[in-house]
Write an enzyme that holds these catalytic residues in place. Structure first.
Site, mmCIF file in Angstrom:
data_model
loop_
_atom_site.group_PDB
_atom_site.id
_atom_site.type_symbol
_atom_site.label_atom_id
_atom_site.label_comp_id
_atom_site.label_asym_id
_atom_site.label_seq_id
_atom_site.Cartn_x
_atom_site.Cartn_y
_atom_site.Cartn_z
ATOM 1 N N LYS A 106 0.826 -1.211 0.000
ATOM 2 C CA LYS A 106 0.000 0.000 0.000
ATOM 3 C C LYS A 106 0.866 1.270 0.000
ATOM 4 C CE LYS A 106 -4.011 -2.208 2.203
ATOM 5 N NZ LYS A 106 -4.997 -2.142 3.321
ATOM 6 N N TYR A 118 -12.268 -2.338 -3.750
ATOM 7 C CA TYR A 118 -12.796 -2.518 -2.392
ATOM 8 C C TYR A 118 -14.330 -2.389 -2.357
ATOM 9 C CZ TYR A 118 -8.284 -2.680 0.098
ATOM 10 O OH TYR A 118 -7.056 -3.044 0.610
ATOM 11 N N PHE A 130 -15.766 3.186 7.002
ATOM 12 C CA PHE A 130 -14.375 3.533 6.709
ATOM 13 C C PHE A 130 -14.077 3.578 5.209
ATOM 14 C CE2 PHE A 130 -14.538 -1.081 7.622
ATOM 15 C CZ PHE A 130 -14.030 -1.599 6.425
ATOM 16 N N ARG A 170 -1.831 -14.185 4.278
ATOM 17 C CA ARG A 170 -2.550 -13.531 5.395
ATOM 18 C C ARG A 170 -1.780 -13.706 6.696
ATOM 19 N NH1 ARG A 170 -6.875 -10.080 4.192
ATOM 20 N NH2 ARG A 170 -7.300 -10.309 6.410
ATOM 21 N N THR A 200 -5.346 -6.943 10.714
ATOM 22 C CA THR A 200 -5.662 -5.684 10.030
ATOM 23 C C THR A 200 -5.124 -4.480 10.810
ATOM 24 O OG1 THR A 200 -7.675 -6.743 9.238
ATOM 25 C CG2 THR A 200 -7.567 -4.343 9.050
ATOM 26 N N ARG A 219 2.647 -6.327 9.033
ATOM 27 C CA ARG A 219 1.957 -5.159 9.605
ATOM 28 C C ARG A 219 2.559 -4.757 10.950
ATOM 29 N NH1 ARG A 219 -4.045 -6.965 7.432
ATOM 30 N NH2 ARG A 219 -4.147 -5.512 5.680
ATOM 31 N N ASN A 221 -1.939 0.416 6.695
ATOM 32 C CA ASN A 221 -1.498 -0.876 7.237
ATOM 33 C C ASN A 221 -0.666 -1.721 6.263
ATOM 34 O OD1 ASN A 221 -3.587 -1.696 5.636
ATOM 35 N ND2 ASN A 221 -4.777 -2.651 7.264
ATOM 36 N N HIS A 268 -2.173 -5.289 1.434
ATOM 37 C CA HIS A 268 -3.452 -5.978 1.217
ATOM 38 C C HIS A 268 -3.154 -7.418 0.832
ATOM 39 C CE1 HIS A 268 -7.317 -7.211 -0.445
ATOM 40 N NE2 HIS A 268 -6.618 -7.719 -1.441
ATOM 41 N N GLU A 274 -9.540 -10.918 -7.691
ATOM 42 C CA GLU A 274 -8.628 -9.785 -7.485
ATOM 43 C C GLU A 274 -7.413 -9.862 -8.424
ATOM 44 O OE1 GLU A 274 -7.777 -9.595 -3.288
ATOM 45 O OE2 GLU A 274 -9.803 -8.921 -2.823
HETATM 46 P P1 RTP Z 1 -7.097 -5.733 3.217
HETATM 47 O O1 RTP Z 1 -8.398 -6.088 2.542
HETATM 48 O O2 RTP Z 1 -6.607 -4.366 2.843
HETATM 49 O O3 RTP Z 1 -6.067 -6.809 3.003
HETATM 50 O O4 RTP Z 1 -7.309 -5.691 4.807
HETATM 51 P P2 RTP Z 1 -8.049 -6.767 5.711
HETATM 52 O O5 RTP Z 1 -8.575 -7.880 4.862
HETATM 53 O O6 RTP Z 1 -7.115 -7.121 6.816
HETATM 54 O O7 RTP Z 1 -9.235 -5.907 6.301
HETATM 55 P P3 RTP Z 1 -10.678 -5.603 5.650
HETATM 56 O O8 RTP Z 1 -11.695 -5.927 6.676
HETATM 57 O O9 RTP Z 1 -10.802 -6.229 4.297
HETATM 58 O O10 RTP Z 1 -10.653 -4.026 5.497
HETATM 59 C C1 RTP Z 1 -10.034 -3.390 4.392
HETATM 60 C C2 RTP Z 1 -9.234 -2.216 4.883
HETATM 61 O O11 RTP Z 1 -10.131 -1.241 5.413
HETATM 62 C C3 RTP Z 1 -9.551 -0.621 6.542
HETATM 63 N N1 RTP Z 1 -10.379 -0.822 7.714
HETATM 64 N N2 RTP Z 1 -10.605 0.112 8.584
HETATM 65 N N3 RTP Z 1 -11.542 1.582 10.813
HETATM 66 C C4 RTP Z 1 -11.872 0.307 10.684
HETATM 67 O O12 RTP Z 1 -12.563 -0.264 11.491
HETATM 68 C C5 RTP Z 1 -11.382 -0.409 9.524
HETATM 69 N N4 RTP Z 1 -11.653 -1.666 9.247
HETATM 70 C C6 RTP Z 1 -11.007 -1.928 8.093
HETATM 71 C C7 RTP Z 1 -8.201 -1.239 6.784
HETATM 72 O O13 RTP Z 1 -7.208 -0.369 6.232
HETATM 73 C C8 RTP Z 1 -8.277 -2.543 6.025
HETATM 74 O O14 RTP Z 1 -7.007 -2.951 5.561
HETATM 75 MG MG MG Z 2 -9.727 -7.533 3.161
#
Ligand code: RTP
Ligand code: MG
Length: 141
Positions: free
Chosen positions: A11, A51, A59, A87, A93, A104, A114, A117, A128
């Site tokens: 990112k 996304y 968010f 992962r 996250t 991370r 973070n 992705h 994707e």
């Molecule tokens: P990613 O898709 O980027 O790999 O991240 P992830 O699976 O670990 O988390 P995901 O739930 O898919 O959320 C995508 C991105 O959104 C932001 N986020 N912010 N403020 C919040 O509660 C919140 N939750 C998610 C994070 O930057 C996350 O990577």
């Molecule tokens: Mg995700």
């Protein structure tokens, strides 16, 4: 174990910190191969489309703003159990909750910035990878 592909993005925060190589080393040291890669400044439409699953979440705007704040490095990774393995290498996250030694924990500042992705399922990985790479741009090896 199955050979899988997953979609990974370094990112904008991690690209700005100049740690692309350090992150690639985590992938390669874990047996994941980079089979496609490109650096790109995402457009808003590209980030929103990528996304889209989160578009109703509070968010979402912050996430899109962040993903277009600078160039990203996008790669397809291939290897045994690649989706889960990536992962695990990434960590939680929220970097404050990420296990020590994960990408991370070591390179991310906040839940928004973070560092990486990674696809969260084999099904989403296929979608994707195809979002960013034509079949002719992937060199399976
Ligand atoms: P990613 O898709 O980027 O790999 O991240 P992830 O699976 O670990 O988390 P995901 O739930 O898919 O959320 C995508 C991105 O959104 C932001 N986020 N912010 N403020 C919040 O509660 C919140 N939750 C998610 C994070 O930057 C996350 O990577
Ligand atoms: Mg995700």
């Amino acid at each position: 174990m199955a050979i899988e592909r997953t979609l990974s993005i370094v990112k904008p925060d991690a690209v700005a910190k100049n740690v692309i190589g350090k992150i690639y080393d985590r992938f390669e040291s874990a047996g994941l191969k980079v089979v496609a890669a490109k650096m790109k400044q995402l457009s808003r439409a590209e980030a929103e489309g990528f996304y889209a699953v989160h578009k109703e979440r509070p968010f979402f705007k912050d996430l899109v703003d962040f993903m277009v704040s600078g160039p990203v490095m996008i790669q397809a990774l291939e290897g045994e159990n690649a989706v889960l393995k990536n992962r695990e290498l990434m960590g939680a996250t929220d970097p404050k909750k990420a296990d020590a030694g994960t990408i991370r924990a070591d390179f991310a500042e906040s839940i928004d910035a973070n560092a990486v992705h990674g696809s969260d399922s084999v099904e989403n990985a296929a979608i994707e990878v195809a979002y960013f790479f034509a079949a002719s741009e992937i060199s399976s090896r």
